[in-house]
Design a protein around this motif. Structure first.
Motif, PDB file in Angstrom:
ATOM      1  N   ALA A  59      23.261  69.972  41.410  1.00 30.46           N
ATOM      2  CA  ALA A  59      23.289  71.415  41.149  1.00 30.46           C
ATOM      3  C   ALA A  59      22.103  72.052  41.849  1.00 30.46           C
ATOM      4  CB  ALA A  59      23.238  71.692  39.652  1.00 30.46           C
ATOM      5  N   GLY A  60      22.162  73.363  41.992  1.00 28.87           N
ATOM      6  CA  GLY A  60      21.063  74.091  42.621  1.00 28.87           C
ATOM      7  C   GLY A  60      21.372  74.440  44.054  1.00 28.87           C
ATOM      8  N   SER A  61      21.003  75.644  44.432  1.00 26.05           N
ATOM      9  CA  SER A  61      21.176  76.105  45.804  1.00 26.05           C
ATOM     10  C   SER A  61      20.094  77.145  46.088  1.00 26.05           C
ATOM     11  CB  SER A  61      22.571  76.738  45.976  1.00 26.05           C
ATOM     12  OG  SER A  61      22.748  77.224  47.272  1.00 26.05           O
ATOM     13  N   PRO A  62      19.343  76.997  47.191  1.00 25.37           N
ATOM     14  CA  PRO A  62      19.546  75.995  48.249  1.00 25.37           C
ATOM     15  C   PRO A  62      18.914  74.642  47.945  1.00 25.37           C
ATOM     16  CG  PRO A  62      17.766  77.461  48.852  1.00 25.37           C
ATOM     17  CD  PRO A  62      18.286  77.968  47.546  1.00 25.37           C
ATOM     18  N   ALA A  63      18.083  74.554  46.909  1.00 22.46           N
ATOM     19  CA  ALA A  63      17.417  73.293  46.573  1.00 22.46           C
ATOM     20  C   ALA A  63      18.379  72.440  45.746  1.00 22.46           C
ATOM     21  CB  ALA A  63      16.125  73.554  45.818  1.00 22.46           C
TER      22      ALA A  63
ATOM     23  N   PRO B 225      26.001  75.962  38.377  1.00 23.47           N
ATOM     24  CA  PRO B 225      27.257  75.379  38.864  1.00 23.47           C
ATOM     25  C   PRO B 225      27.012  73.974  39.422  1.00 23.47           C
ATOM     26  CG  PRO B 225      26.925  77.596  39.735  1.00 23.47           C
ATOM     27  CD  PRO B 225      25.634  77.189  39.101  1.00 23.47           C
ATOM     28  N   VAL B 226      27.950  73.084  39.203  1.00 25.76           N
ATOM     29  CA  VAL B 226      27.871  71.716  39.716  1.00 25.76           C
ATOM     30  C   VAL B 226      28.583  71.650  41.064  1.00 25.76           C
ATOM     31  CG1 VAL B 226      28.612  69.328  39.352  1.00 25.76           C
ATOM     32  CG2 VAL B 226      27.631  70.650  37.468  1.00 25.76           C
ATOM     33  N   ILE B 227      27.943  70.957  42.004  1.00 24.63           N
ATOM     34  CA  ILE B 227      28.474  70.838  43.370  1.00 24.63           C
ATOM     35  C   ILE B 227      28.579  69.354  43.715  1.00 24.63           C
ATOM     36  CG2 ILE B 227      28.054  71.358  45.806  1.00 24.63           C
ATOM     37  CD1 ILE B 227      26.431  73.794  44.847  1.00 24.63           C
ATOM     38  N   LEU B 228      29.643  68.989  44.447  1.00 24.47           N
ATOM     39  CA  LEU B 228      29.828  67.622  44.932  1.00 24.47           C
ATOM     40  C   LEU B 228      29.641  67.630  46.452  1.00 24.47           C
ATOM     41  CD1 LEU B 228      31.258  67.710  42.128  1.00 24.47           C
ATOM     42  CD2 LEU B 228      32.901  66.064  43.023  1.00 24.47           C
ATOM     43  N   ARG B 229      28.787  66.752  46.909  1.00 21.12           N
ATOM     44  CA  ARG B 229      28.602  66.614  48.358  1.00 21.12           C
ATOM     45  C   ARG B 229      29.056  65.221  48.765  1.00 21.12           C
ATOM     46  NH1 ARG B 229      22.935  69.777  49.899  1.00 21.12           N
ATOM     47  NH2 ARG B 229      23.737  71.875  49.441  1.00 21.12           N
TER      48      ARG B 229
END
Length: 442
Positions: free
Chosen positions: A328-332, A296-300
């Motif tokens: 992308a990536g969680s927690p890294a 999944p892609v995340i925007l911060r």
């Protein structure tokens, strides 16, 4: 970074108002009802309290005071000076079983407001003049005898030496309320606002004008102002205004509010995206070498510059300057794009009780530009295609969650605001409203 920079930049020490209020004569009259009106109170012996909270004690050492009737209780403005309190009280005194004297006690007291060493406004008595006049006794009524004039004998029957002391006790409750004006109010769990008077109020025929400076605290520390405040003075009051009170807030007040929330980190956002690394790889082929699995892609989003509020006639707008890390990536979390995003959105202002609620409306203008990329050049049109719908929807929604609690307006305890309207002018906002005394418990 914002907190670190705020500590490195010296705070502006210029004391200049950024908001304030004008209490009209009608508002002053309404506030006086807090003292309970003009009741008639009967007493058993000696001393009695009248006015249901005025705590004004009239004592007679030799006679029984069996009735107290307040015939006038008024507070009027004296331009350039302060207030004048007028109290007329008819006392029924029984010196003998068959006789009742009616005494008229009149009190004129001049009041003014000053700043005490703690920085609070304080109402004090500058002059007090009680007079006593005998009106008529039951015997004189039966004989149709004219009433007697004031005499030293009458003065002896009422302990007028204590009257001015008791008048000063009337100011205890208003002064407690004035202290509550400078209380700290929460905006978020780590951010507070405080309104500090800069000087004693100005008294005029139009009302009482108070100038205030807003102080914001984050984690218990006062933060510096984002820019030097533009000198702000309360607009001239409208003499025909039916409102009890008119509050005014400068453009600088709103910019400082958003700066405080930025410093507290309230606008750092994590925004979910409907995209995945695989779907983006269909548009940007270099994505495949960074991510072998579909994530999944995340925007911060973080603010790269302080928000600005711009007030025009009938309109308020918020300008946001964001840096959005796409990864992308969680927690890294691994960022592969950095996009500078400039947003202009309308602001909606409303009042509930003693809070102003601020919310962002639809985004009116938005610009995306590539700041850094690990996947090669990305055209602006592609950035908009991939991320604009998510940013347009999520940024206002997350900001409104932060702003949903609103910000407390300057107010004193026991009173709230009603019949409120919000009028936006160039560089400032006016809030005409009426006072409403809250019901006391206990």
């Amino acid at each position: 970074l914002s907190i670190l920079l705020s500590l490195l930049v010296p705070a502006h020490t210029t004391r200049t108002p950024d908001c304030g209020g004008i209490l009209t004569p009608s508002g002053l009259s309404y506030a006086l009802t807090d003292f309970g009106g003009l009741p008639t109170v009967r007493a058993a012996k000696g001393c009695t309290s009248v006015c249901a909270g005025l705590h004004l004690h009239f004592c007679s050492s030799r006679n029984q005071i069996n009735s107290v009737k307040v015939t006038e209780l008024s507070l009027s403005l004296i331009p350039n000076t302060g207030l004048r309190l007028t109290i007329d009280v008819d006392l029924g005194i029984t010196p003998a079983p068959s006789t009742t004297k009616v005494m008229r006690l009149s009190i004129l007291a001049d009041l003014h407001v000053e700043m005490n060493p703690e920085g609070n406004l304080e109402l004090v008595t500058s002059a007090c003049k009680p007079t006593v006049e005998e009106m008529q006794s039951t015997e004189e009524i039966e004989r149709s005898t004219p009433p007697k004039s004031s005499s030293s004998d009458v003065d002896k029957e009422i302990n007028i030496d204590k009257i001015c002391l008791e008048v000063s006790k009337l100011l205890l409750l208003p002064n407690e309320q004035l202290i509550s004006l400078t209380a700290q109010f929460p905006i978020t769990p780590s951010c507070q606002v405080q309104y500090l008077p800069l000087a004693a109020p100005v008294f005029s025929e139009q009302g009482i004008t108070i100038s205030l400076q807003t102080t914001f605290q984050v984690a218990g520390m006062a933060i510096p102002l984002p820019v030097s405040p533009v000198p702000f003075s309360m607009p001239e009051p409208v003499s025909s205004s039916p409102s009890h009170l008119t509050l005014a807030f400068s453009e600088h007040f709103y910019t400082s509010l958003f700066f405080a929330l930025e410093t507290a980190g309230a606008f750092n956002m994590t925004i979910p995206s409907p995209l995945t690394t695989a779907t983006i790889a269909q548009k940007i082929t270099q994505m495949g070498s960074l991510f072998q699995e579909d994530l999944p892609v995340i925007l911060r989003a973080v603010l790269r510059s302080s928000p600005r509020v711009v007030l025009e006639e009938g309109k308020a707008a918020l300008k946001l300057f964001l840096t959005i890390h796409v990864g992308a990536g969680s927690p890294a979390f691994q960022s592969f794009l950095t996009v500078n995003t400039d947003i202009s959105a309308g602001l909606l202002l409303s009042i509930t009780g003693t809070r102003m609620t601020i919310s962002t409306a639809v985004i009116e203008d938005i610009e995306l530009s590539l700041a850094a990329s690990d996947v090669g050049p990305v055209p602006a049109t592609l950035l908009e295609e991939l991320f604009l719908p998510t940013i347009r929807e999520e940024v206002p929604a997350q900001m409104n969650v932060v702003l949903s609690e609103g910000i407390f307006l300057p107010h004193v305890s026991s009173f709230t605001y009603t019949d409120v309207s919000v009028v936006i002018h160039k560089d400032y906002v006016l809030v005409p409203c009426n006072l409403e005394l809250q019901a006391r418990t206990g």
